[in-house]
Design a protein around this motif. Structure first.
Motif, mmCIF file in Angstrom:
data_model
loop_
_atom_site.group_PDB
_atom_site.id
_atom_site.type_symbol
_atom_site.label_atom_id
_atom_site.label_comp_id
_atom_site.label_asym_id
_atom_site.label_seq_id
_atom_site.Cartn_x
_atom_site.Cartn_y
_atom_site.Cartn_z
ATOM 1 N N ALA A 44 20.376 9.892 -9.784
ATOM 2 C CA ALA A 44 19.228 10.659 -10.286
ATOM 3 C C ALA A 44 18.540 9.932 -11.440
ATOM 4 C CB ALA A 44 19.694 12.050 -10.730
ATOM 5 N N GLU A 97 23.354 4.249 -20.260
ATOM 6 C CA GLU A 97 24.537 4.550 -19.444
ATOM 7 C C GLU A 97 25.772 4.277 -20.302
ATOM 8 O OE1 GLU A 97 25.692 5.820 -16.510
ATOM 9 O OE2 GLU A 97 27.650 5.166 -17.232
ATOM 10 N N LYS A 98 26.675 5.254 -20.328
ATOM 11 C CA LYS A 98 27.824 5.106 -21.247
ATOM 12 C C LYS A 98 28.848 4.067 -20.777
ATOM 13 C CE LYS A 98 30.857 8.668 -19.475
ATOM 14 N NZ LYS A 98 31.534 9.921 -19.623
ATOM 15 N N SER A 125 30.567 6.032 -2.525
ATOM 16 C CA SER A 125 30.206 7.137 -1.624
ATOM 17 C C SER A 125 30.298 6.755 -0.152
ATOM 18 C CB SER A 125 28.789 7.607 -1.933
ATOM 19 O OG SER A 125 27.890 6.596 -1.570
ATOM 20 N N ASN A 143 26.221 7.355 2.103
ATOM 21 C CA ASN A 143 25.480 8.285 2.964
ATOM 22 C C ASN A 143 24.243 8.731 2.162
ATOM 23 O OD1 ASN A 143 26.343 11.621 4.190
ATOM 24 N ND2 ASN A 143 24.646 10.266 4.706
ATOM 25 N N GLN A 171 35.982 11.242 0.712
ATOM 26 C CA GLN A 171 34.708 10.653 1.125
ATOM 27 C C GLN A 171 33.544 11.156 0.278
ATOM 28 O OE1 GLN A 171 33.772 8.728 4.224
ATOM 29 N NE2 GLN A 171 35.835 8.014 3.861
ATOM 30 N N PHE A 195 32.898 14.309 -2.848
ATOM 31 C CA PHE A 195 33.120 15.607 -3.468
ATOM 32 C C PHE A 195 32.095 15.827 -4.565
ATOM 33 C CE2 PHE A 195 35.458 13.780 -7.021
ATOM 34 C CZ PHE A 195 36.142 12.703 -6.459
ATOM 35 N N GLU A 246 23.135 16.113 -10.289
ATOM 36 C CA GLU A 246 24.291 17.015 -10.211
ATOM 37 C C GLU A 246 24.520 17.828 -11.489
ATOM 38 O OE1 GLU A 246 27.591 15.035 -8.246
ATOM 39 O OE2 GLU A 246 28.929 16.609 -8.988
ATOM 40 N N GLY A 277 25.103 13.812 2.922
ATOM 41 C CA GLY A 277 23.977 13.103 2.297
ATOM 42 C C GLY A 277 23.067 14.023 1.500
ATOM 43 N N PHE A 333 23.052 13.391 -2.508
ATOM 44 C CA PHE A 333 22.174 12.294 -2.945
ATOM 45 C C PHE A 333 20.710 12.703 -2.812
ATOM 46 C CE2 PHE A 333 25.656 8.988 -2.397
ATOM 47 C CZ PHE A 333 25.776 8.802 -3.766
#
Ligand SMILES: Cc1cc2nc3c(=O)[nH]c(=O)nc-3n(C[C@H](O)[C@H](O)[C@H](O)COP(=O)(O)OP(=O)(O)OC[C@H]3O[C@@H](n4cnc5c(N)ncnc54)[C@H](O)[C@@H]3O)c2cc1C
Length: 402
Positions: A15, A36-37, A48, A54, A341, A343, A372, A382, A385
């Motif tokens: 995102a 970005e940490k 992914s 996907n 695969q 979560f 998210e 998919g 994403f």
């Protein structure tokens, strides 16, 4: 001299990167900084889909698409009219990454490598001129008049607008809360069921193409393929059920009764009548191969029925018992196992506090959310994403116009 506008994106996931590219592309004169940490960008993209990524799902009707989101379906209708899987496909294709569709609708890069997607996104960010700063953990954000003061370990950045795209991190939730947003409690979604008492554990690996799974007394039902595993059940039907019932199962401490309709029959009586009819028409034949043989044998044996017996020799009572078992077979769920695969976390920033035309907070103007971190999650395939691409694209678009 006119002061340069500074937009800051926090979080180098799908995102955040997508939003930063969009923002800088639309407004090249603004400074777009992505913080970005960790040392790694797009870490979840890398792992992914089993390393294949996907990217999205071949569902090009915005309204139908929203039906794949247990949380966020109503809110995503508008955003999907602006940026949907068709746009995702074009976006990647225009940058040299064609996507292919698998039989279940999942879309992957034709290379089957998530690295291709990562390379494409990072190249687009670099070409646009996004300033990426890794290992920059944001510690706090303060709103001062119409600016945001972003505190890093050794530095402070004063920004005109901020996008928080920190995924499921509790830090992101606490910042959103400090700025006045309610948080729906995060709980896991997309998991498989542990059934330690299942008599089918040794049949691990068998899959059934179409079952109906129901959570007894809880009211959730899903249809699709089922996979028998050595710890219980998995497969698309179970993952979908886990997503729709994520919060309820959390409340029940992952203890519930799973009912399996093994042949997705609409009605137990119809199933019984079809077995009777078969007995009448083919009395010398055995029970038809309606399920993989080992599974059928196991289900029959549990009812003391020998599945090789000619139907004529099976009493109607036995066929009625078989119909009942095939229609509604009960198993005790006693826990969950994370599906490796894909979560995702259900819960996050309350959707009522967001303007979904812009992804801007209604509570803190100039502050945006995407991905998210929001109380949005999709089923496997998919859709998660796609939520990141769509909300990131919208946030980037609005920030650029400020
Ligand atoms: C194993 C696995 C496989 C998956 N497979 C798929 C799939 O195939 N298809 C699909 O649709 N979805 C899949 N998903 C879900 C999907 O990866 C996520 O929904 C998506 O990555 C969310 O993107 P995001 O940018 O919102 O968050 P994230 O990707 O989680 O990115 C958030 C970023 O913010 C950073 N950050 C956090 N706090 C700070 C801070 N204080 N300062 C600076 N940076 C910070 C984090 O380090 C991270 O890089 C999968 C998830 C997992 C775990």
């Amino acid at each position: 001299m006119k002061k340069q506008i500074i937009h800051v994106v926090i979080g180098g996931g799908a995102a955040g990167i997508f939003a930063a590219i969009r923002c800088k592309t639309l407004n090249p004169l603004a400074q777009v900084i992505l913080l970005e940490k960790t040392n790694q960008l797009l870490a979840k993209v890398r792992i992914s889909g089993g390393g294949r990524c996907n990217v999205t799902h071949a569902c090009f009707d915005p309204v139908k698409l929203t039906q794949n989101y247990p949380r966020g379906s109503k809110e995503l209708i508008g955003p999907f009219h602006h940026f949907q899987p068709k746009d995702t496909v074009s976006w990647f294709e225009e940058r040299g990454v064609p996507l292919k569709t698998e039989s279940d609708g999942r879309m992957f890069p034709t290379t089957d490598l998530s690295e291709t997607v990562i390379h494409c996104l990072l190249q687009a960010a670099s070409l646009a001129g996004v300033e990426i700063r890794k290992q920059q953990r944001v510690e706090s954000i303060e709103k001062k008049e119409d600016r945001f003061l972003i505190q890093l370990e050794n530095q402070q950045i004063s920004a005109d607008s901020v996008l928080l795209a920190t995924g499921s991190s509790s830090w992101g939730h606490s910042i959103a809360k400090q700025l006045g947003h309610a948080i729906a409690e995060p709980v896991p979604s997309l998991f498989t069921f542990n059934i330690p008492t299942s008599p089918l554990l040794d049949l691990s690996g068998i899959s059934v193409p179409k079952v109906i799974v129901t959570l007894k007394d809880v009211g959730f039902k899903q249809e699709g393929p089922l996979l028998l595993t050595h710890w219980g059940f998995s497969g698309p039907a179970i993952l979908k059920l886990s997503a729709w019932a994520a919060r309820k199962l959390y409340d029940l401490d992952y203890k519930a009764t799973l009912l399996i309709n093994w042949i997705a029959s609409p009605n137990q009586e119809i199933l019984y009548q079809s077995l009777l009819q078969r007995k009448q028409e083919n009395p010398l034949q055995a029970i038809p191969p309606i399920l993989p043989n080992n599974l059928l044998v196991r289900l029959c044996t549990s009812l003391h029925i020998d599945p090789t017996t000619p139907l004529a020799k099976l009493p109607n009572k036995a066929l009625a018992q078989l119909a009942a078992k095939l229609y509604s077979d009960a198993y005790a769920i006693e826990g969950k196992t994370t599906y490796k695969q894909e979560f995702v976390t259900a819960g996050g920033v309350d959707l009522k506090s967001i303007d979904f035309r812009t992804m801007e907070s209604k509570i803190t103007p100039g502050f945006f959310f995407a991905g998210e971190i929001l109380n949005i999650d999709g089923i496997t395939g998919g859709f998660n994403f796609q939520n990141a691409w769509t909300t990131g694209w919208l946030a980037g678009t609005t920030m650029a116009k400020r």
